[in-house]
Design a protein around this motif. Structure first.
Motif, PDB file in Angstrom:
ATOM      1  N   THR A  68      70.005  57.407  30.451  1.00  0.00           N
ATOM      2  CA  THR A  68      68.843  57.982  30.826  1.00  0.00           C
ATOM      3  C   THR A  68      68.209  59.047  29.709  1.00  0.00           C
ATOM      4  O   THR A  68      68.958  59.624  28.878  1.00  0.00           O
ATOM      5  CB  THR A  68      69.109  59.064  32.065  1.00  0.00           C
ATOM      6  N   SER A  71      64.455  65.324  28.778  1.00  0.00           N
ATOM      7  CA  SER A  71      63.295  65.896  28.005  1.00  0.00           C
ATOM      8  C   SER A  71      63.061  67.365  28.791  1.00  0.00           C
ATOM      9  O   SER A  71      63.415  67.463  29.741  1.00  0.00           O
ATOM     10  CB  SER A  71      62.258  64.941  28.145  1.00  0.00           C
ATOM     11  N   PHE A  72      62.037  68.246  27.928  1.00  0.00           N
ATOM     12  CA  PHE A  72      61.505  69.362  28.554  1.00  0.00           C
ATOM     13  C   PHE A  72      60.272  69.051  29.234  1.00  0.00           C
ATOM     14  O   PHE A  72      59.512  68.131  28.492  1.00  0.00           O
ATOM     15  CB  PHE A  72      61.547  70.365  27.506  1.00  0.00           C
ATOM     16  N   ALA A  73      59.833  69.657  30.201  1.00  0.00           N
ATOM     17  CA  ALA A  73      58.480  69.555  30.962  1.00  0.00           C
ATOM     18  C   ALA A  73      57.531  70.183  30.005  1.00  0.00           C
ATOM     19  O   ALA A  73      56.205  69.897  30.360  1.00  0.00           O
ATOM     20  CB  ALA A  73      58.544  70.020  32.155  1.00  0.00           C
ATOM     21  N   ARG A  74      57.854  70.996  28.909  1.00  0.00           N
ATOM     22  CA  ARG A  74      56.804  71.606  28.315  1.00  0.00           C
ATOM     23  C   ARG A  74      56.946  71.620  26.595  1.00  0.00           C
ATOM     24  O   ARG A  74      58.171  71.332  26.447  1.00  0.00           O
ATOM     25  CB  ARG A  74      56.733  73.117  28.559  1.00  0.00           C
ATOM     26  N   GLU A 158      52.555  76.206  32.900  1.00  0.00           N
ATOM     27  CA  GLU A 158      53.191  75.267  32.940  1.00  0.00           C
ATOM     28  C   GLU A 158      53.766  74.738  31.707  1.00  0.00           C
ATOM     29  O   GLU A 158      54.785  73.868  31.377  1.00  0.00           O
ATOM     30  CB  GLU A 158      52.617  74.049  33.593  1.00  0.00           C
ATOM     31  N   GLN A 159      53.124  75.019  30.432  1.00  0.00           N
ATOM     32  CA  GLN A 159      53.654  74.715  29.067  1.00  0.00           C
ATOM     33  C   GLN A 159      54.538  75.782  28.635  1.00  0.00           C
ATOM     34  O   GLN A 159      55.013  75.296  27.618  1.00  0.00           O
ATOM     35  CB  GLN A 159      52.418  74.795  28.328  1.00  0.00           C
ATOM     36  N   GLN A 188      57.012  67.790  21.786  1.00  0.00           N
ATOM     37  CA  GLN A 188      55.993  67.728  22.759  1.00  0.00           C
ATOM     38  C   GLN A 188      56.710  67.746  24.114  1.00  0.00           C
ATOM     39  O   GLN A 188      57.629  67.482  24.549  1.00  0.00           O
ATOM     40  CB  GLN A 188      55.162  66.706  22.523  1.00  0.00           C
ATOM     41  N   ALA A 189      55.686  68.222  25.049  1.00  0.00           N
ATOM     42  CA  ALA A 189      56.229  68.319  26.603  1.00  0.00           C
ATOM     43  C   ALA A 189      56.535  66.636  26.905  1.00  0.00           C
ATOM     44  O   ALA A 189      55.688  65.590  26.574  1.00  0.00           O
ATOM     45  CB  ALA A 189      55.084  68.657  27.300  1.00  0.00           C
ATOM     46  N   GLY A 190      57.722  66.479  27.558  1.00  0.00           N
ATOM     47  CA  GLY A 190      58.055  65.060  28.023  1.00  0.00           C
ATOM     48  C   GLY A 190      58.684  64.218  26.867  1.00  0.00           C
ATOM     49  O   GLY A 190      59.181  63.075  26.967  1.00  0.00           O
ATOM     50  N   ALA A 191      58.784  64.780  25.651  1.00  0.00           N
ATOM     51  CA  ALA A 191      59.626  63.796  24.455  1.00  0.00           C
ATOM     52  C   ALA A 191      61.075  63.858  24.945  1.00  0.00           C
ATOM     53  O   ALA A 191      61.580  65.030  24.923  1.00  0.00           O
ATOM     54  CB  ALA A 191      59.105  64.420  23.392  1.00  0.00           C
ATOM     55  N   ALA A 192      61.599  62.706  24.852  1.00  0.00           N
ATOM     56  CA  ALA A 192      63.021  62.638  24.728  1.00  0.00           C
ATOM     57  C   ALA A 192      63.801  63.404  23.929  1.00  0.00           C
ATOM     58  O   ALA A 192      63.610  63.612  22.624  1.00  0.00           O
ATOM     59  CB  ALA A 192      63.329  61.124  24.658  1.00  0.00           C
TER      60      ALA A 192
END
Length: 357
Positions: A68, A71-74, A158-159, A188-192
């Motif tokens: 799995t 990542s971070f959402a922001r 949200e960021q 970046q937001a969502g980057a693994a």
């Protein structure tokens, strides 16, 4: 006088004969025991017809199960990341920390100020409208400006602009399989950030020849042993194939077979460990003997059978060898035991003694 001489000669002959017999008996008693025919100590057992498993031998590697990406959402800057590939972690552990991006934080503060200004303007227009000093459209425009400012503030929140340090928390017990950024990098937001796998259910990737793929399927029994470590040949880990992949691995040019390691045995191995594997792809009924019972030389395969206390060479043909049992053809007398240990020193016709008898 003549009679005296005759009796004297006769006595001398008798004495000489007795001396010769005594000397023969003594030399016989003193002769080394090694002149007797050697007797080899062996172990043997009766051959029998039995089911012999047909197997494939292969090598594999233990990997983490159910990989799995986390990542971070922001967006932001990684301020804490001390894990490396292979590290284990527990559910709930903090794996990484992220500070908000300075530009986003600045924009968020500006958005907070804009919301305050828009709210005051809306309130002023509402008061003017009540005093009949402003129109309805002016009051509505001020309300719309406030909604827009609040929407921009929410997006920046949200960021991470309105928050402190964010933490990446482990959702399960696992092991790190890949690390993308370094501490101090911006993401970046969502980057693994991490690739992790479950530690409670590991998997074994076993490489087989593409030509053998049709012989292996889900449910095929497989035994695995760690390559390194103490001898565990008598204690294999018994598994079942969960998946046979369709593609050939470009690195190994083999087809990967996947077997899952349940929690009960996962503690015996670790991700990255190399293993030997034996897959049972079929079976046959045949005359079978332990693998070490069958020898080979320039004349071909053979075994020794015991008859009348002596070992006799018997030519056979191996039809299947699964690593522990060997199926053979050509054994005519099933009532004579086959030598299973000590056969390497035997010669045809040598006397033997079974250590178990």
């Amino acid at each position: 006088m003549k009679h005296s001489i005759g009796w004297g000669l006769a006595a001398l002959v008798v004495a000489a004969a007795g001396l010769g017999l005594w000397w023969k008996q003594r030399t016989s008693a003193d002769a080394p025991a090694g002149t007797a025919a050697p007797v080899a100590t062996i172990r043997s057992e009766l051959p029998r017809v039995q089911d012999v498993a047909e197997t494939l031998s292969a090598v594999g590697e233990v990997g983490a199960g159910q990989a799995t990406g986390l990542s971070f959402a922001r967006a932001g800057q990684i301020t804490e990341l001390s894990l490396v590939v292979g590290d284990r972690f527990a559910k709930g552990a903090v794996l990484a920390a992220l500070a908000p991006d300075p530009a986003v934080k600045q924009a968020y503060q500006a958005a907070v100020d804009a919301v305050g200004l828009a709210r005051r303007e809306r309130d002023r227009q509402q008061e003017l409208l009540a005093a009949h000093l402003a129109t309805r459209s002016q009051a509505d425009a001020a309300g719309k400006a406030l909604l827009d400012a609040q929407g921009a503030l929410k997006a920046l929140d949200e960021q991470g602009g309105g928050r402190g340090t964010s933490r990446l928390v482990a959702p399960f017990d696992g092991v790190v399989t890949a690390v993308s950024p370094l501490q101090g990098d911006r993401v970046q937001a969502g980057a693994a950030v991490l690739q992790v796998g479950r530690a409670d259910v590991l998997r074994v990737l076993i490489g087989i020849e593409p030509s053998d793929r049709a012989r292996v399927h889900a449910g095929t029994r497989v035994s695995v042993w760690p390559v390194a470590g103490p001898a565990v040949e008598s204690r294999p880990i018994e598994l079942a194939v969960a998946q046979v992949q369709d593609a050939v691995d470009p690195k190994t040019q083999l087809v990967n077979v996947v077997a899952l390691l349940p929690r009960a045995v996962a503690a015996r191995v670790a991700p990255g460990m190399k293993v030997r594997a034996r897959l049972q792809v079929g079976s046959m009924s045949a005359v079978a003997v332990p693998r070490d019972a069958v020898l080979a030389d320039e004349k071909g395969d053979y075994v020794f059978q015991v008859a009348g206390g002596k070992a006799h060479r018997v030519a056979v043909t191996k039809t299947l060898d699964n690593g522990s049992l060997t199926a053979i053809a050509g054994l005519r007398d099933m009532t004579l035991p086959v030598v299973t240990q000590g056969n390497y020193e035997l010669e045809d016709g040598m006397a033997v003694k079974d250590a178990a008898k």
